[in-house]
Design an enzyme around this catalytic site. Structure first.
Site, mmCIF file in Angstrom:
data_model
loop_
_atom_site.group_PDB
_atom_site.id
_atom_site.type_symbol
_atom_site.label_atom_id
_atom_site.label_comp_id
_atom_site.label_asym_id
_atom_site.label_seq_id
_atom_site.Cartn_x
_atom_site.Cartn_y
_atom_site.Cartn_z
ATOM 1 N N HIS A 173 -36.206 30.891 56.499
ATOM 2 C CA HIS A 173 -37.266 30.352 55.738
ATOM 3 C C HIS A 173 -37.693 30.853 54.305
ATOM 4 C CE1 HIS A 173 -41.762 28.832 55.986
ATOM 5 N NE2 HIS A 173 -41.701 29.814 54.987
ATOM 6 N N GLU A 174 -37.792 32.197 54.266
ATOM 7 C CA GLU A 174 -38.060 33.196 52.960
ATOM 8 C C GLU A 174 -36.884 32.533 51.994
ATOM 9 O OE1 GLU A 174 -40.794 34.013 53.006
ATOM 10 O OE2 GLU A 174 -41.363 33.963 54.906
ATOM 11 N N HIS A 226 -37.341 29.378 50.227
ATOM 12 C CA HIS A 226 -38.266 29.541 49.329
ATOM 13 C C HIS A 226 -37.986 30.079 47.970
ATOM 14 C CE1 HIS A 226 -41.815 28.632 51.158
ATOM 15 N NE2 HIS A 226 -42.072 29.671 52.044
ATOM 16 N N GLU A 260 -44.290 25.260 52.373
ATOM 17 C CA GLU A 260 -44.030 25.782 53.665
ATOM 18 C C GLU A 260 -43.225 25.126 54.668
ATOM 19 O OE1 GLU A 260 -44.473 29.055 54.005
ATOM 20 O OE2 GLU A 260 -45.443 29.248 51.865
HETATM 21 ZN ZN LIG Z 1 -43.082 30.294 53.461
#
Ligand SMILES: [Zn+2]
Length: 823
Positions: A318-319, A322, A341
């Protein structure tokens, strides 16, 4: 638009911070290059007004300079608005640009517990396990959403991005990490402090600025190759931990090594910075923060000694997403945070996929809970629940419901664009890649993304994202046959209500129907209106909503029952198909609007799972068996004796077939407690309890019971405790029964043979003793309850009695009346 008034705007920040771990404050020097704001027009020279966000900062000196012209600015503060206003003489208004130098003092927040919010610059002390030194310190930053302004005066708004060149002076023994790589380190003559200069960042949102300095260790990947267009590059990737915890960083590092090259390929964009660090912090209010190139994560969400760890895998992926979407290209409003998100989680789940749907299967329970939530009349759309008001913490900005809905909306979109069934997202990612290239380092609007994807898929993208974000709730698609044609019709699904009686609008959604046919092909028809007639014969349909890529429920009429159950029985459905079918069909059991067709369909689906060629899906079976048990319970209470007898015959037949289909193990190896087969164990437990009257299941229970009493250690799963004890009790002699009941006192001796606690063993015995069928044992159970009536949870002992049918219930009632006459 910017909320601030500025005649000139800062176009680059040169920031020097001095961090001393033993002091409650830090000092800063900011040199910002200001250029004329083209939006501001004036005729006459006038005093120059500059507004910057600043909170808990005391500016001690503000000097503007350009070509020999130097003057001090007047500084005033609006504390409530968190704004510092700098006013310069009118002579500056004639200039195209100038530099402003600000000296200031800021506050370092001391963090000692999880309740202390980690805002701005914060500091933690810790005792390390390696050297036992108690004077270790970590100073870190947390800027999202509005705390950059407590670190340096700046325009602290999501849509304003400028490069930052950072220099930090701090303790010489500290590791110092920021968004970009280190350009230069100079240790002071006394050897006590050092000054670390970082490379200039690309334009960066203040919310993903990050800095950590402290007693840390790091592990670095040997060499990571990433390549776009066959241009290979190496990227330093590190994980920083507290001193002594480095061994626990291996897993996170290996996930990053696996995921990064895949993301480079999917985005068709190199990783946008010159290095990537993860830093495990003892405290971090949001759990994890995707600071660009300097991701901070609360230690327990990043570090593990396990060989595999789903939650850490998810966070790392997830990170990493980003770093491109969200950081390199960012969204210009807090109202779009849900998409930022949701995109990171959607693509993170995709990129971790080991096969088509594996990672989505792990999310099926989450999806089910979300669907239950969205079936409520007060469910809101993403658009209604996204943040539009003032944002004080990230928590304010991110509505968890909008975020979760967003994940499934993106999944539905990717599958629509793919025009296929699998969780392949290559078509959508080609569009995303172009979008990123066109908006590199910029901030964008949510609609910009849909518009960019639109040409790749016609009108469908806009239509789908419009209803997915604007229309609240959850649809149900009814599939029926009318005049030899298959008809799909949608309505809002509202659980035990109808839209009409609640006076709610029943707006049609845009739904990709994704129909799997018996010849193995999948056709993706769109349902964009209330109803559509499909060009297909009913007997060719295997299932709707293939792989459950669409966020909706499906309800079949009896006419579809044959073709669908045949597809189950012959093993042509995927695991996700089976879970979707089991869970959709179960939803209508005991439902206020349940029809004979619903019951027929449900029972047929369950029956098909017992077919010899059906490849068992434990999750689907478990979902279905829960509803079978509910159904059985209500028939025992409300069904006539004939219906109940027929159902009992069906149960006997079904459990018999399932016994033959499944390998029945009586000793498990639970030494690896992390292994996940909860659904399997719960389904086995349900089958054992349903098949209690069969000698076959009694033999399984006796085998498990023997292991429970005598060992080996950790051989009986906690999920099977109740079934093991209940089924053993059912046929128990008085001696055996007494032995089982005595286990409440001796639970501590048998607990090591399971992975359950002593308390769980006691509860299992208590709640299963009522299954004992012999008359004198029913009496014994009732006497036991009477004798221990004040004991906690004693009512559990009555649970098993319901399996004895109406006769047992009469006995309980008689007993109750004679003992508790005051009622
Ligand atoms: Zn996030």
């Amino acid at each position: 638009p910017l909320a601030l008034v500025n005649h000139f705007l800062p176009e680059a920040y040169n920031l020097h911070l001095t961090l001393v771990a033993t002091k409650p404050n830090f000092t800063g020097k900011l040199v910002a290059h200001f250029a004329r704001n083209s939006l501001y027009v004036y005729d006459e020279p006038e005093p120059v007004v500059l507004q910057l966000h600043a909170h808990n900062l005391v500016i001690t000196s503000a000097v503007a300079a350009c070509d020999g012209l130097t003057d001090r600015a007047q500084v005033t503060y609006d504390k409530a608005a968190q704004i510092a206003t700098l006013t310069l003489p009118s002579v500056f208004s004639a200039l195209p640009a100038f530099n402003m130098t600000l000296d200031y003092i800021g506050k370092t927040n001391q963090i000692g517990t999880y309740q202390d919010p980690t805002h701005g610059v914060f500091k933690t002390n810790y005792l390390d396990s390696k050297t036992g030194r108690a004077s270790n310190a970590i100073i870190a930053t947390h800027t999202q959403p509005v705390f950059a302004r407590t670190i340096f005066p700046c325009i602290d708004e999501v849509n304003y991005k400028q490069p930052i060149t950072l220099t930090v002076t701090t303790d010489a023994r500290f590791q110092v990490i920021s968004n970009t790589g280190v350009r230069d380190t100079v240790v002071a003559a006394d050897g006590l402090t050092k000054t670390v200069s970082f490379k200039r960042t690309p334009p960066i949102a203040t919310t993903v600025f990050g800095l950590v300095a402290g007693d840390l260790e790091y592990s670095i990947l040997p060499k990571l190759f990433t390549s776009v267009d066959a241009r290979p590059s190496t990227l330093p990737v590190r994980v920083y931990t507290l001193v002594g915890e480095l061994a626990a960083a291996t897993y996170a590092l290996s996930v990053a090594a696996a995921v990064l090259p895949k993301l480079v390929e999917m985005f068709q964009q190199p990783y946008p910075l010159d290095k990537l660090d993860f830093v495990a912090l003892p405290f971090l209010s949001d759990g994890a923060m995707e600071n660009w190139g300097c991701v901070t994560v609360q230690a327990q969400h990043l570090l593990t000694h396990d060989a595999t760890h789903k939650a850490i895998r998810d966070i790392v992926a997830h990170e990493l997403v980003h770093q491109w979407m969200g950081n390199m290209v960012s969204f210009d409003s807090w109202g779009d945070l849900w998409l930022n998100e949701a995109f990171a989680t959607w693509l993170g789940t995709q990129v971790l996929g080991t096969d088509d749907t594996y990672n989505w299967l792990l999310r099926m329970h989450e999806m089910e809970a979300l669907m239950d939530h969205d079936a409520r009349p007060d469910a809101r759309s993403i658009h209604q629940s996204r943040c539009v008001h003032s944002v004080h913490t990230t928590h304010d900005a991110l509505d968890p419901h909008a975020y979760q809905r967003g994940i499934y909306a993106l999944r539905m979109l990717a599958n629509l664009m793919q025009r296929g069934v699998s969780d392949d997202c290559s078509v959508m990612m080609r569009g995303v890649s172009k979008f990123l290239a066109a908006n590199r380092f910029k901030s964008v609007k949510l609609t910009d993304l849909w518009t960019a994807l639109h040409p790749m898929c016609g009108d469908d993208v806009l239509a789908l994202m419009h209803t997915a974000t604007r229309v609240p709730g959850l649809p149900v698609v009814h599939v029926a046959v009318q005049e030899d044609k298959v008809v799909a019709e949608q309505h809002r699904f509202l659980g035990d209500y109808s839209a009409e009686e609640l006076d709610l609008e029943d707006v049609p959604y845009y739904l990709p129907l994704n129909v799997r046919l018996h010849d193995g092909s999948v056709v993706n028809w769109a349902l964009s209106d209330r109803k559509t007639v499909l060009d297909v014969r009913a007997e060719d349909i295997a299932t709707f909503n293939t792989n459950r890529t669409g966020y909706y429920r499906v309800r079949y009429t009896r006419a579809l029952c044959g073709p669908v159950t045949q597809a189950i029985a012959c093993g042509m459905l995927s695991i996700a198909d089976l879970i979707a079918l089991a869970s959709d069909c179960s939803t209508y059991i005991g439902w206020r609007f349940q029809t004979a067709d619903d019951l027929w369909m449900f029972m047929s689906v369950v029956n098909a799972m017992a077919a010899p060629d059906h490849v068992l899906c434990w999750s689907a079976l478990n979902i279905a068996l829960s509803s079978v048990q509910e159904l059985h319970k209500s028939l025992r209470q409300f069904g006539g004796s004939e219906v109940l007898a027929a159902f009992n015959r069906w149960v006997a037949d079904f459990t018999d077939k399932m016994h033959a289909k499944i390998n029945w193990n009586t000793a498990y190896d639970l030494s690896d407690s992390r292994e996940v087969y909860t659904d399997e164990l719960e389904a086995r437990s349900a089958l054992m309890l349903m098949g209690m009257k069969s000698e076959k299941y009694q033999a399984v229970a006796q085998g498990l019971y023997k292991n429970l009493v005598h060992g080996p250690d950790r051989s009986v799963p906690r999920q099977l405790l109740a079934a093991t004890i209940g089924v053993t009790c059912h046929t128990a002699s008085t001696t055996e029964y007494n032995h089982i009941v005595a286990m409440i006192k001796s639970a501590v001796d048998v607990a090591p043979h399971t992975n359950a606690s002593v308390h769980e063993v006691q509860t299992a015995v208590l709640s299963c003793m009522g299954y004992a069928a012999r008359d004198e044992l029913v009496t014994a159970t009732l006497d036991f309850v009477a004798a221990h009536i004040d004991a906690t949870l004693i009512e559990l002992a009555l649970v098993g009695l319901q399996s004895g049918g109406s006769k047992a219930w009469h006995r309980v009632w008689d007993w109750f009346v004679s003992h508790y006459d005051e009622w």
